[in-house]
Design a protein around this motif. Structure first.
Motif, PDB file in Angstrom:
ATOM      1  N   UNK A   4      38.511  74.701 -42.407  1.00  0.00           N
ATOM      2  CA  UNK A   4      39.768  75.416 -42.203  1.00  0.00           C
ATOM      3  C   UNK A   4      40.654  74.630 -41.251  1.00  0.00           C
ATOM      4  N   UNK A   5      41.923  74.527 -41.578  1.00  0.00           N
ATOM      5  CA  UNK A   5      42.907  73.908 -40.686  1.00  0.00           C
ATOM      6  C   UNK A   5      43.767  75.010 -40.104  1.00  0.00           C
ATOM      7  N   UNK A  20      36.417  82.991 -35.063  1.00  0.00           N
ATOM      8  CA  UNK A  20      35.821  83.779 -36.145  1.00  0.00           C
ATOM      9  C   UNK A  20      35.484  82.927 -37.361  1.00  0.00           C
ATOM     10  N   UNK A  21      36.284  81.917 -37.649  1.00  0.00           N
ATOM     11  CA  UNK A  21      35.968  81.037 -38.762  1.00  0.00           C
ATOM     12  C   UNK A  21      34.775  80.149 -38.434  1.00  0.00           C
ATOM     13  N   UNK A  22      34.685  79.711 -37.178  1.00  0.00           N
ATOM     14  CA  UNK A  22      33.517  78.932 -36.767  1.00  0.00           C
ATOM     15  C   UNK A  22      32.255  79.782 -36.877  1.00  0.00           C
ATOM     16  N   UNK A  49      29.142  77.043 -31.489  1.00  0.00           N
ATOM     17  CA  UNK A  49      29.008  77.421 -32.906  1.00  0.00           C
ATOM     18  C   UNK A  49      28.350  76.336 -33.753  1.00  0.00           C
ATOM     19  N   UNK A  50      28.234  75.142 -33.204  1.00  0.00           N
ATOM     20  CA  UNK A  50      27.573  74.078 -33.939  1.00  0.00           C
ATOM     21  C   UNK A  50      28.326  73.580 -35.147  1.00  0.00           C
ATOM     22  N   UNK A  51      29.657  73.672 -35.115  1.00  0.00           N
ATOM     23  CA  UNK A  51      30.471  73.206 -36.230  1.00  0.00           C
ATOM     24  C   UNK A  51      31.216  71.948 -35.826  1.00  0.00           C
ATOM     25  N   UNK A 208      42.861  88.586 -36.293  1.00  0.00           N
ATOM     26  CA  UNK A 208      42.128  87.595 -37.081  1.00  0.00           C
ATOM     27  C   UNK A 208      41.094  88.251 -37.983  1.00  0.00           C
ATOM     28  N   UNK A 209      40.368  89.213 -37.447  1.00  0.00           N
ATOM     29  CA  UNK A 209      39.323  89.873 -38.238  1.00  0.00           C
ATOM     30  C   UNK A 209      39.913  90.615 -39.432  1.00  0.00           C
ATOM     31  N   UNK A 210      41.007  91.355 -39.204  1.00  0.00           N
ATOM     32  CA  UNK A 210      41.649  92.089 -40.293  1.00  0.00           C
ATOM     33  C   UNK A 210      42.210  91.132 -41.332  1.00  0.00           C
ATOM     34  N   UNK A 211      42.882  90.074 -40.866  1.00  0.00           N
ATOM     35  CA  UNK A 211      43.488  89.122 -41.788  1.00  0.00           C
ATOM     36  C   UNK A 211      42.435  88.450 -42.660  1.00  0.00           C
TER      37      UNK A 211
END
Length: 273
Positions: A4-5, A20-22, A49-51, A208-211
């Motif tokens: 994700x960018x 949240x994306x991580x 998160x280890x990403x 962010x969570x809702x989106x």
């Protein structure tokens, strides 16, 4: 692993998206102006998160910088699976002001850059047959309170138009329209923040969570929380003359010396690039 960018991804709503994306396992490309904040955010997300986290220091008000981000999106060797157009800033200059610098910057970051990055993502994702674009707009886009509202109205309309253009290609487009959000831009003024009832505030994590949940469902318009969905419903269904009257009341209060104490003048903003 998906990538994700996120523009404006080092604080506020953008940082919430990054976290949240991580947590979902996405590798990240963070775009922002401050190299130091980018490095700090990347190190924190990588360690917790280890990403993999790539950073791009860019001022999206500058066309050359925006084009560098476009080139990254179009890189066939490193595909972007989700674009989050989040970068932005508040614009409080009057529409009749002879100094258009604030308008120019706002249009460059919140309209032109969104067009350039969204177009690049749409093309490359369409060719692959999969992908998603999430544009951070504002509940204020449903009102007529000045330059910022007009720019965000463009983002909301653009997102829906892009969704129509990409229908059936495997690429989805979602616009999120948040209300009062506890970001540094909002809370930087004590007077402005204290005038807004506590129950109206929501955190960037809620946005962010809702989106992301609405993006997963394929929804084109996402409005976080029931209270803001209710405001959005009335804004869309009341006669436009009533909306202009309400917007006029908001704008007239904003122009007074105590302008920062009017809660309706700060419906939302995102983080600067």
């Amino acid at each position: 692993m998906a990538t994700a960018l996120i523009t404006g991804g080092t604080s506020g709503i953008g940082a919430a998206f990054a976290e949240q994306l991580a947590a979902r396992g996405y590798d990240l490309v963070l775009v922002a102006r401050d190299p130091g904040r980018l490095a700090s955010a990347a190190a924190a997300l990588s360690s917790t998160r280890g990403v993999a986290v790539e950073t791009i220091s860019a001022d999206l008000a500058e066309r050359a910088d925006a084009e560098r981000v476009v080139a990254r999106i179009e890189d066939p060797e490193r595909p972007i699976d989700l674009l989050v157009n989040n970068a932005g800033s508040g614009v409080r200059a009057e529409l009749t002001s002879s100094d258009t610098a604030a308008h120019d910057r706002g249009i460059a970051v919140m309209c032109t850059a969104v067009l350039l990055l969204g177009g690049a993502a749409g093309r490359t994702m369409r060719d692959r047959g999969t992908g998603a674009i999430l544009n951070v707009s504002s509940l204020q886009s449903l009102f007529t309170t000045g330059s910022y509202a007009a720019m965000k109205a463009w983002v909301t309309s653009y997102s829906q138009s892009l969704s129509v253009e990409l229908r059936g290609t495997g690429v989805t487009v979602t616009a999120v329209l948040p209300g009062w959000v506890t970001t540094p831009w909002h809370t930087g003024s004590g007077a402005r923040a204290s005038a807004i009832p506590g129950w109206l505030w929501i955190g960037p994590d809620v946005v962010a969570r809702t989106a992301l949940a609405d993006l997963d469902r394929g929804r084109v318009i996402s409005i976080p929380t029931g209270r803001y969905r209710a405001i959005g419903w009335f804004a869309r269904h009341l006669p436009r003359s009533v909306i202009r009257w309400i917007s006029g009341k908001i704008s007239s209060r904003r122009s007074r010396p105590a302008q920062s104490t009017d809660p309706l003048t700060t419906l939302t903003t995102t983080e600067d690039s």
